[in-house]
Design a protein around this motif. Structure first.
Motif, PDB file in Angstrom:
ATOM      1  N   ILE A 125      -9.869  -2.994   5.554  1.00  0.00           N
ATOM      2  CA  ILE A 125      -8.548  -3.136   4.952  1.00  0.00           C
ATOM      3  C   ILE A 125      -8.655  -2.601   3.540  1.00  0.00           C
ATOM      4  N   HIS A 126      -7.787  -1.660   3.181  1.00  0.00           N
ATOM      5  CA  HIS A 126      -7.908  -0.950   1.920  1.00  0.00           C
ATOM      6  C   HIS A 126      -6.542  -0.860   1.240  1.00  0.00           C
ATOM      7  N   ALA A 127      -6.511  -1.048  -0.071  1.00  0.00           N
ATOM      8  CA  ALA A 127      -5.270  -0.923  -0.840  1.00  0.00           C
ATOM      9  C   ALA A 127      -5.461   0.113  -1.942  1.00  0.00           C
ATOM     10  N   GLU A 128      -4.380   0.791  -2.271  1.00  0.00           N
ATOM     11  CA  GLU A 128      -4.411   1.781  -3.342  1.00  0.00           C
ATOM     12  C   GLU A 128      -3.180   1.631  -4.223  1.00  0.00           C
ATOM     13  N   ASP A 129      -3.286   2.155  -5.433  1.00  0.00           N
ATOM     14  CA  ASP A 129      -2.142   2.264  -6.343  1.00  0.00           C
ATOM     15  C   ASP A 129      -1.391   0.944  -6.528  1.00  0.00           C
ATOM     16  N   SER A 130      -2.081  -0.059  -6.982  1.00  0.00           N
ATOM     17  CA  SER A 130      -1.480  -1.359  -7.304  1.00  0.00           C
ATOM     18  C   SER A 130      -0.801  -2.025  -6.118  1.00  0.00           C
ATOM     19  N   SER A 131      -1.322  -1.820  -4.921  1.00  0.00           N
ATOM     20  CA  SER A 131      -0.766  -2.470  -3.739  1.00  0.00           C
ATOM     21  C   SER A 131      -1.687  -3.599  -3.295  1.00  0.00           C
ATOM     22  N   ILE A 132      -1.260  -4.332  -2.293  1.00  0.00           N
ATOM     23  CA  ILE A 132      -2.050  -5.434  -1.748  1.00  0.00           C
ATOM     24  C   ILE A 132      -2.371  -5.106  -0.297  1.00  0.00           C
ATOM     25  N   ALA A 133      -3.603  -5.355   0.099  1.00  0.00           N
ATOM     26  CA  ALA A 133      -4.008  -5.206   1.493  1.00  0.00           C
ATOM     27  C   ALA A 133      -4.742  -6.473   1.888  1.00  0.00           C
ATOM     28  N   ALA A 134      -4.376  -7.047   3.018  1.00  0.00           N
ATOM     29  CA  ALA A 134      -5.021  -8.276   3.479  1.00  0.00           C
ATOM     30  C   ALA A 134      -4.835  -8.413   4.970  1.00  0.00           C
ATOM     31  N   GLN A 135      -5.759  -9.103   5.607  1.00  0.00           N
ATOM     32  CA  GLN A 135      -5.599  -9.406   7.031  1.00  0.00           C
ATOM     33  C   GLN A 135      -4.528 -10.471   7.187  1.00  0.00           C
ATOM     34  N   ALA A 136      -4.512 -11.435   6.304  1.00  0.00           N
ATOM     35  CA  ALA A 136      -3.491 -12.486   6.337  1.00  0.00           C
ATOM     36  C   ALA A 136      -3.318 -13.031   4.931  1.00  0.00           C
ATOM     37  N   ILE A 137      -2.097 -13.331   4.590  1.00  0.00           N
ATOM     38  CA  ILE A 137      -1.804 -13.934   3.300  1.00  0.00           C
ATOM     39  C   ILE A 137      -1.070 -15.243   3.565  1.00  0.00           C
ATOM     40  N   GLN A 138      -1.625 -16.316   3.073  1.00  0.00           N
ATOM     41  CA  GLN A 138      -0.992 -17.628   3.200  1.00  0.00           C
ATOM     42  C   GLN A 138      -0.253 -17.900   1.900  1.00  0.00           C
ATOM     43  N   GLY A 139       1.058 -17.945   1.940  1.00  0.00           N
ATOM     44  CA  GLY A 139       1.823 -18.162   0.713  1.00  0.00           C
ATOM     45  C   GLY A 139       2.244 -16.841   0.114  1.00  0.00           C
ATOM     46  N   GLY A 140       2.517 -16.816  -1.162  1.00  0.00           N
ATOM     47  CA  GLY A 140       3.010 -15.615  -1.820  1.00  0.00           C
ATOM     48  C   GLY A 140       1.902 -14.738  -2.347  1.00  0.00           C
ATOM     49  N   ALA A 141       2.282 -13.520  -2.677  1.00  0.00           N
ATOM     50  CA  ALA A 141       1.369 -12.571  -3.295  1.00  0.00           C
ATOM     51  C   ALA A 141       2.147 -11.826  -4.364  1.00  0.00           C
ATOM     52  N   TYR A 142       1.555 -11.676  -5.526  1.00  0.00           N
ATOM     53  CA  TYR A 142       2.245 -11.049  -6.638  1.00  0.00           C
ATOM     54  C   TYR A 142       1.367  -9.970  -7.241  1.00  0.00           C
ATOM     55  N   ILE A 143       2.014  -8.891  -7.639  1.00  0.00           N
ATOM     56  CA  ILE A 143       1.306  -7.821  -8.319  1.00  0.00           C
ATOM     57  C   ILE A 143       1.867  -7.758  -9.736  1.00  0.00           C
ATOM     58  N   SER A 144       0.987  -7.813 -10.700  1.00  0.00           N
ATOM     59  CA  SER A 144       1.410  -7.687 -12.092  1.00  0.00           C
ATOM     60  C   SER A 144       0.312  -6.941 -12.828  1.00  0.00           C
ATOM     61  N   PRO A 145       0.674  -6.341 -13.952  1.00  0.00           N
ATOM     62  CA  PRO A 145      -0.361  -5.633 -14.691  1.00  0.00           C
ATOM     63  C   PRO A 145      -1.417  -6.608 -15.214  1.00  0.00           C
ATOM     64  N   PRO A 146      -2.642  -6.130 -15.387  1.00  0.00           N
ATOM     65  CA  PRO A 146      -3.681  -7.012 -15.893  1.00  0.00           C
ATOM     66  C   PRO A 146      -3.355  -7.425 -17.325  1.00  0.00           C
ATOM     67  N   PRO A 147      -3.844  -8.572 -17.745  1.00  0.00           N
ATOM     68  CA  PRO A 147      -3.570  -8.991 -19.108  1.00  0.00           C
ATOM     69  C   PRO A 147      -4.198  -8.019 -20.098  1.00  0.00           C
ATOM     70  N   ARG A 148      -3.519  -7.865 -21.198  1.00  0.00           N
ATOM     71  CA  ARG A 148      -4.044  -6.977 -22.257  1.00  0.00           C
ATOM     72  C   ARG A 148      -5.189  -7.688 -22.947  1.00  0.00           C
ATOM     73  N   PRO A 149      -6.207  -6.939 -23.314  1.00  0.00           N
ATOM     74  CA  PRO A 149      -7.320  -7.586 -24.025  1.00  0.00           C
ATOM     75  C   PRO A 149      -6.880  -8.001 -25.423  1.00  0.00           C
ATOM     76  N   ASP A 150      -7.527  -9.006 -25.919  1.00  0.00           N
ATOM     77  CA  ASP A 150      -7.264  -9.448 -27.289  1.00  0.00           C
ATOM     78  C   ASP A 150      -7.654  -8.306 -28.238  1.00  0.00           C
ATOM     79  N   PRO A 151      -6.916  -8.188 -29.314  1.00  0.00           N
ATOM     80  CA  PRO A 151      -7.278  -7.141 -30.292  1.00  0.00           C
ATOM     81  C   PRO A 151      -8.645  -7.475 -30.914  1.00  0.00           C
ATOM     82  N   PRO A 152      -9.377  -6.449 -31.284  1.00  0.00           N
ATOM     83  CA  PRO A 152     -10.695  -6.682 -31.890  1.00  0.00           C
ATOM     84  C   PRO A 152     -10.577  -7.481 -33.160  1.00  0.00           C
ATOM     85  N   LYS A 153     -11.540  -8.327 -33.405  1.00  0.00           N
ATOM     86  CA  LYS A 153     -11.561  -9.156 -34.598  1.00  0.00           C
ATOM     87  C   LYS A 153     -12.502  -8.536 -35.627  1.00  0.00           C
ATOM     88  N   ASP A 154     -11.993  -8.352 -36.833  1.00  0.00           N
ATOM     89  CA  ASP A 154     -12.830  -7.764 -37.890  1.00  0.00           C
ATOM     90  C   ASP A 154     -13.456  -8.801 -38.745  1.00  0.00           C
TER      91      ASP A 154
END
Length: 154
Positions: A125-154
């Motif tokens: 089972i393979h997913a591409e381009d921000s998609s979801i691939a699964a044999q079975a999903i129990q409940g919901g599934a959400y796609i969102s961008p990954p969290p942005r990293p914290d800015p570097p601390k000087d």
């Protein structure tokens, strides 16, 4: 033997292997034994014993051993079903094939697995381009961008 009967024998062998050890096993086990027994109580009992041996063989804990047992048992049951169908005259063969289809439909829907995917070998089972691939999903599934990293601390 006709291609459809071979496919039916494959489905029967697959169902026996996939359903062994599940909640549906007792129903399929009894139905398959009755199908082979064709009214002969001794033959039906012998088939029940063979089916029990199959279930025991499939309980291997080593993955490689379990895979070998699955392949071996599936092939053995396929061959037994093919031989049974080959040894019947045309009318009986047609009736036995219909009975086998019905019992598989009742006791091993979707090849022995309900509500999911049944496969004889590996499944990828393979997913591409921000998609979801699964044999079975129990409940919901959400796609969102990954969290942005914290800015570097000087």
């Amino acid at each position: 033997m006709l291609e459809t009967l071979v496919a039916l024998a494959v489905a029967g062998g697959t169902a026996v292997v996939q359903v062994a050890g599940t909640d549906a096993w007792n129903g399929l086990r009894g139905a398959v034994a009755r199908w082979f027994g064709r009214g002969d109580a001794q033959r039906e009992q012998a088939e029940l014993e063979r089916l029990d041996q199959t279930a025991t063989a499939l309980q291997a804990t080593d993955p490689a051993e379990a895979e070998r047992a699955r392949i071996s048992q599936q092939a053995a049951w396929q061959a037994r079903i093919e031989a049974m169908l080959e040894n019947l005259d045309e009318g009986d063969r047609s009736q036995a094939a219909d009975q086998l289809r019905a019992l598989l439909s009742e006791h091993a829907p979707q090849g022995g697995v309900t509500g999911g995917l049944a496969a004889a070998h590996n499944v990828s089972i393979h997913a591409e381009d921000s998609s979801i691939a699964a044999q079975a999903i129990q409940g919901g599934a959400y796609i969102s961008p990954p969290p942005r990293p914290d800015p570097p601390k000087d």
